[in-house]
Design a protein around this motif. Structure first.
Motif, PDB file in Angstrom:
ATOM      1  N   ASN A 154       0.808  -1.216   0.000  1.00  0.00           N
ATOM      2  CA  ASN A 154       0.000   0.000   0.000  1.00  0.00           C
ATOM      3  C   ASN A 154       0.846   1.274   0.000  1.00  0.00           C
ATOM      4  OD1 ASN A 154      -2.474   1.280  -0.114  1.00  0.00           O
ATOM      5  ND2 ASN A 154      -2.810   1.267   2.099  1.00  0.00           N
ATOM      6  N   GLU A 155       2.100   1.141  -0.365  1.00  0.00           N
ATOM      7  CA  GLU A 155       2.977   2.309  -0.420  1.00  0.00           C
ATOM      8  C   GLU A 155       3.716   2.327  -1.746  1.00  0.00           C
ATOM      9  OE1 GLU A 155       7.107   3.868   1.669  1.00  0.00           O
ATOM     10  OE2 GLU A 155       5.718   2.662   2.852  1.00  0.00           O
ATOM     11  N   GLU A 156       3.800   3.491  -2.346  1.00  0.00           N
ATOM     12  CA  GLU A 156       4.548   3.662  -3.580  1.00  0.00           C
ATOM     13  C   GLU A 156       5.264   5.004  -3.546  1.00  0.00           C
ATOM     14  OE1 GLU A 156       1.781   3.590  -6.771  1.00  0.00           O
ATOM     15  OE2 GLU A 156       0.615   5.291  -6.035  1.00  0.00           O
ATOM     16  N   THR A 157       6.260   5.161  -4.380  1.00  0.00           N
ATOM     17  CA  THR A 157       7.003   6.417  -4.450  1.00  0.00           C
ATOM     18  C   THR A 157       6.713   7.079  -5.788  1.00  0.00           C
ATOM     19  OG1 THR A 157       8.767   5.528  -3.046  1.00  0.00           O
ATOM     20  CG2 THR A 157       9.272   7.478  -4.349  1.00  0.00           C
ATOM     21  N   VAL A 158       6.182   8.305  -5.729  1.00  0.00           N
ATOM     22  CA  VAL A 158       5.836   9.062  -6.935  1.00  0.00           C
ATOM     23  C   VAL A 158       6.618  10.368  -6.904  1.00  0.00           C
ATOM     24  CG1 VAL A 158       3.978  10.165  -8.236  1.00  0.00           C
ATOM     25  CG2 VAL A 158       3.527   8.048  -6.972  1.00  0.00           C
ATOM     26  N   ASN A 159       7.484  10.550  -7.917  1.00  0.00           N
ATOM     27  CA  ASN A 159       8.315  11.755  -7.998  1.00  0.00           C
ATOM     28  C   ASN A 159       9.101  11.984  -6.709  1.00  0.00           C
ATOM     29  OD1 ASN A 159       7.328  12.304 -10.618  1.00  0.00           O
ATOM     30  ND2 ASN A 159       5.574  13.430  -9.778  1.00  0.00           N
ATOM     31  N   GLY A 160       9.594  10.890  -6.172  1.00  0.00           N
ATOM     32  CA  GLY A 160      10.411  10.983  -4.976  1.00  0.00           C
ATOM     33  C   GLY A 160       9.649  11.150  -3.685  1.00  0.00           C
ATOM     34  N   VAL A 161       8.316  11.102  -3.733  1.00  0.00           N
ATOM     35  CA  VAL A 161       7.482  11.281  -2.536  1.00  0.00           C
ATOM     36  C   VAL A 161       6.775   9.969  -2.230  1.00  0.00           C
ATOM     37  CG1 VAL A 161       5.559  12.551  -1.508  1.00  0.00           C
ATOM     38  CG2 VAL A 161       7.136  13.718  -3.065  1.00  0.00           C
ATOM     39  N   ARG A 162       6.897   9.511  -0.975  1.00  0.00           N
ATOM     40  CA  ARG A 162       6.180   8.300  -0.557  1.00  0.00           C
ATOM     41  C   ARG A 162       4.689   8.600  -0.461  1.00  0.00           C
ATOM     42  NH1 ARG A 162       7.859   7.408   4.902  1.00  0.00           N
ATOM     43  NH2 ARG A 162       6.770   5.410   4.809  1.00  0.00           N
ATOM     44  N   ARG A 163       3.900   7.758  -1.096  1.00  0.00           N
ATOM     45  CA  ARG A 163       2.449   7.964  -1.111  1.00  0.00           C
ATOM     46  C   ARG A 163       1.737   6.671  -0.738  1.00  0.00           C
ATOM     47  NH1 ARG A 163       0.773  12.597  -3.363  1.00  0.00           N
ATOM     48  NH2 ARG A 163      -1.317  11.707  -3.574  1.00  0.00           N
ATOM     49  N   ILE A 164       0.488   6.815  -0.284  1.00  0.00           N
ATOM     50  CA  ILE A 164      -0.357   5.685   0.080  1.00  0.00           C
ATOM     51  C   ILE A 164      -1.250   5.380  -1.119  1.00  0.00           C
ATOM     52  CG2 ILE A 164      -2.065   4.837   1.732  1.00  0.00           C
ATOM     53  CD1 ILE A 164      -1.000   7.012   3.672  1.00  0.00           C
ATOM     54  N   CYS A 165      -1.308   4.119  -1.514  1.00  0.00           N
ATOM     55  CA  CYS A 165      -2.003   3.754  -2.752  1.00  0.00           C
ATOM     56  C   CYS A 165      -3.520   3.855  -2.618  1.00  0.00           C
ATOM     57  CB  CYS A 165      -1.613   2.335  -3.170  1.00  0.00           C
ATOM     58  SG  CYS A 165       0.158   2.132  -3.505  1.00  0.00           S
ATOM     59  N   THR A 166      -4.087   3.223  -1.585  1.00  0.00           N
ATOM     60  CA  THR A 166      -5.532   3.250  -1.389  1.00  0.00           C
ATOM     61  C   THR A 166      -5.832   3.763   0.014  1.00  0.00           C
ATOM     62  OG1 THR A 166      -5.571   0.944  -0.605  1.00  0.00           O
ATOM     63  CG2 THR A 166      -5.873   1.310  -2.958  1.00  0.00           C
ATOM     64  N   SER A 167      -7.087   4.027   0.259  1.00  0.00           N
ATOM     65  CA  SER A 167      -7.488   4.584   1.550  1.00  0.00           C
ATOM     66  C   SER A 167      -7.000   3.688   2.692  1.00  0.00           C
ATOM     67  CB  SER A 167      -9.016   4.705   1.624  1.00  0.00           C
ATOM     68  OG  SER A 167      -9.414   5.277   2.840  1.00  0.00           O
ATOM     69  N   PRO A 168      -6.425   4.266   3.736  1.00  0.00           N
ATOM     70  CA  PRO A 168      -5.842   3.447   4.814  1.00  0.00           C
ATOM     71  C   PRO A 168      -6.865   2.559   5.516  1.00  0.00           C
ATOM     72  CG  PRO A 168      -5.107   5.720   4.967  1.00  0.00           C
ATOM     73  CD  PRO A 168      -6.209   5.704   3.953  1.00  0.00           C
ATOM     74  N   GLU A 169      -6.415   1.368   5.847  1.00  0.00           N
ATOM     75  CA  GLU A 169      -7.202   0.418   6.662  1.00  0.00           C
ATOM     76  C   GLU A 169      -6.308  -0.020   7.820  1.00  0.00           C
ATOM     77  OE1 GLU A 169     -10.261  -0.962   6.416  1.00  0.00           O
ATOM     78  OE2 GLU A 169     -10.947  -0.026   4.538  1.00  0.00           O
ATOM     79  N   PRO A 170      -6.166   0.826   8.840  1.00  0.00           N
ATOM     80  CA  PRO A 170      -5.221   0.520   9.926  1.00  0.00           C
ATOM     81  C   PRO A 170      -5.518  -0.818  10.592  1.00  0.00           C
ATOM     82  CG  PRO A 170      -5.997   2.785  10.074  1.00  0.00           C
ATOM     83  CD  PRO A 170      -6.843   2.113   9.049  1.00  0.00           C
ATOM     84  N   ILE A 171      -4.462  -1.509  10.954  1.00  0.00           N
ATOM     85  CA  ILE A 171      -4.561  -2.809  11.628  1.00  0.00           C
ATOM     86  C   ILE A 171      -3.872  -2.706  12.985  1.00  0.00           C
ATOM     87  CG2 ILE A 171      -3.895  -5.248  11.534  1.00  0.00           C
ATOM     88  CD1 ILE A 171      -3.996  -5.052   8.494  1.00  0.00           C
ATOM     89  N   ASN A 172      -4.597  -3.043  14.019  1.00  0.00           N
ATOM     90  CA  ASN A 172      -4.061  -3.020  15.389  1.00  0.00           C
ATOM     91  C   ASN A 172      -3.394  -1.680  15.729  1.00  0.00           C
ATOM     92  OD1 ASN A 172      -4.895  -5.513  16.368  1.00  0.00           O
ATOM     93  ND2 ASN A 172      -3.079  -6.587  15.624  1.00  0.00           N
ATOM     94  N   VAL A 173      -4.137  -0.604  15.460  1.00  0.00           N
ATOM     95  CA  VAL A 173      -3.701   0.736  15.865  1.00  0.00           C
ATOM     96  C   VAL A 173      -4.471   1.177  17.104  1.00  0.00           C
ATOM     97  CG1 VAL A 173      -3.781   3.173  15.204  1.00  0.00           C
ATOM     98  CG2 VAL A 173      -2.860   1.479  13.623  1.00  0.00           C
ATOM     99  N   LEU A 174      -5.781   1.013  17.088  1.00  0.00           N
ATOM    100  CA  LEU A 174      -6.603   1.396  18.238  1.00  0.00           C
ATOM    101  C   LEU A 174      -6.540   0.347  19.342  1.00  0.00           C
ATOM    102  CD1 LEU A 174      -8.561   3.591  19.223  1.00  0.00           C
ATOM    103  CD2 LEU A 174     -10.423   2.259  18.207  1.00  0.00           C
ATOM    104  N   GLU A 175      -6.486  -0.932  18.972  1.00  0.00           N
ATOM    105  CA  GLU A 175      -6.547  -2.017  19.962  1.00  0.00           C
ATOM    106  C   GLU A 175      -5.421  -1.981  20.996  1.00  0.00           C
ATOM    107  OE1 GLU A 175      -8.886  -3.161  16.393  1.00  0.00           O
ATOM    108  OE2 GLU A 175      -6.923  -2.260  16.779  1.00  0.00           O
ATOM    109  N   PRO A 176      -4.167  -1.715  20.617  1.00  0.00           N
ATOM    110  CA  PRO A 176      -3.120  -1.648  21.655  1.00  0.00           C
ATOM    111  C   PRO A 176      -3.404  -0.600  22.720  1.00  0.00           C
ATOM    112  CG  PRO A 176      -2.121  -1.840  19.492  1.00  0.00           C
ATOM    113  CD  PRO A 176      -3.579  -1.610  19.267  1.00  0.00           C
ATOM    114  N   LEU A 177      -4.074   0.482  22.336  1.00  0.00           N
ATOM    115  CA  LEU A 177      -4.393   1.538  23.290  1.00  0.00           C
ATOM    116  C   LEU A 177      -5.591   1.179  24.159  1.00  0.00           C
ATOM    117  CD1 LEU A 177      -4.104   4.389  24.429  1.00  0.00           C
ATOM    118  CD2 LEU A 177      -5.532   5.189  22.537  1.00  0.00           C
TER     119      LEU A 177
END
Length: 415
Positions: A373-396
């Motif tokens: 889900n990550e690509e580099t376009v013109n030297g800038v790291r970009r996210i390919c599709t809308s984020p679907e976070p995994i185990n971001v809220l649960e640890p908290l």
């Protein structure tokens, strides 16, 4: 012909106050003036008669009923009401949001080496909260307690979900305070009703360089971790392979000073640090982490919805052990050993975490042939599709639940 009026400021030729002249008769004759006794006083027999006091008359000099009354001045406007009487009573000032100690407040320290993804992890938190209900796990609302915290939340969603770029790395230490209101669905044999929780999270987002012993702000971040009730430690298996971002370099110096600080204040619990800890193996979505984990048999996949891959919760600890023993190497093993030595093992939980999740196909389903889900376009790291976070809220949220249970505080949990 108009009559002459009395002027109290005018004097006669002999220096005495000028007396009003009687009205002139038709033949112009003047009446005789009363005699003066020579001592500056009128003779009692010749005192000029005083006109009765008229309302609105001048306060000096005689007045004649034949003369018009003195002009009436306009009434003064009423005085404004007393300002203080219109204000609500002032209450004592509330403690600053970053320094409160109420029972609903949690101090969580965020810990990790440079480029381990701490800022991106926090930026993904509001997105993970909005998606939480979609997976049938309940509902969480996050809002900032300060203008700066609200700005961070708003900018985070815009960067990750709209512009699809990664946030800039944090410089120094940035404190934030967020309110969490949640309702989790019933699960397990002993719980039949949803439970609700509310708490205020105080978290410090610090640059990874701050965790190096020789950094000018190192003592400040150690103080923050010492006052925290829980810690989220981001272990970056990719950055750990490079000398400049090797986890142990930024781990042990902080851990050693943290232990000394807590010991000196009498805060050790049975010879170890009292904190609850969530260990997150970051960048689970990256092919260099995900593919080896799949081949080693650690990953399962949802059968419904977006069919997202996961490491089962019950395997989180063993997955981290494998990551340190077989995947990363000797320095990672020392990180693992340090965690289990300085903290109570039963207070540590482990998660495979991805702040941006996997790339999904047009049908919004995971496809193993194209998941990065990550690509580099013109030297800038970009996210390919809308984020679907995994185990971001649960640890908290799991950390909050364990802290409440550990100190016997279940007041905010309603069954």
């Amino acid at each position: 012909m108009s009559a002459d009026f009395y002027d109290p400021n005018k004097k006669s030729d002999d220096g005495h106050p000028w007396a009003p002249a009687a009205p002139r008769s038709g033949n112009g004759a003047q009446p005789a003036e009363p005699e003066n006794n020579g001592a500056g006083r009128w003779d009692s027999a010749h005192v000029p008669p005083q006109a009765p006091e008229q309302p609105g008359a001048a306060p000096y000099g005689p007045a004649s009923s034949s003369l018009p009354a003195a002009p009436a001045y306009p009434a003064l406007p009423p005085l404004p009401p007393v300002v203080d009487g219109n204000l609500d009573p002032l209450r004592i000032p509330a403690a600053p949001q970053e320094q409160g100690d109420g029972p609903d407040r949690l101090r969580i320290g965020l810990w990790g080496a440079p480029r381990s993804g701490k800022t991106t992890y926090l930026a993904a938190m509001p997105i993970a909260a909005m998606q939480y209900q979609r997976h049938g796990q309940g509902n969480w609302l996050i809002s900032g307690m300060t203008p700066e915290s609200n700005t961070f939340l708003t900018d985070s969603v815009s960067q990750l979900a709209v512009r699809r770029v990664f946030p800039q790395a944090t410089v120094g230490i940035q404190g934030m305070s967020w309110s969490f209101q949640g309702r989790e669905e019933a699960s397990g044999a002993l719980r039949f009703r949803p439970r609700e929780s509310g708490f205020v999270l105080e978290v410090q987002d610090a640059s990874g360089e701050v965790f190096r012993a020789d950094h000018p702000q190192h003592q400040g971040i150690v103080d923050q971790l010492a006052r925290a009730q829980g810690l989220i430690y981001l272990f970056d298996p990719l950055g750990d392979a490079h000398e400049l971002t090797e986890s142990l370099t930024f781990f042990f110096a902080t851990l050693n000073e943290l232990s000394s600080r807590v010991r000196d204040s009498g805060g050790h619990d049975r010879g170890r640090l009292p904190h609850h800890v969530s260990v997150c193996v970051a960048k689970f979505d990256h092919p260099d982490v995900f593919r080896p984990a799949v081949e080693a048999g650690w990953v399962t996949q949802d059968s419904v919805g977006s069919q997202l891959p996961r490491v089962p919760e019950r395997l989180g600890g063993r997955f981290f052990q494998w990551m340190c023993d077989d995947f990363r190497g000797s320095t990672a093993r020392l990180v693992r050993d340090g965690l289990s030595t300085f903290f109570h093992p039963e207070r540590i939980s482990y998660y495979a975490t991805s702040a941006i999740g996997f790339r999904l196909n047009p049908q919004h389903v995971f496809d193993y042939r194209n998941y990065a889900n990550e690509e580099t376009v013109n030297g800038v790291r970009r996210i390919c599709t809308s984020p679907e976070p995994i185990n971001v809220l649960e640890p908290l949220t799991d950390l909050e639940r364990r802290i409440r249970a550990g100190r016997g505080g279940r007041k905010r949990w309603r069954r």
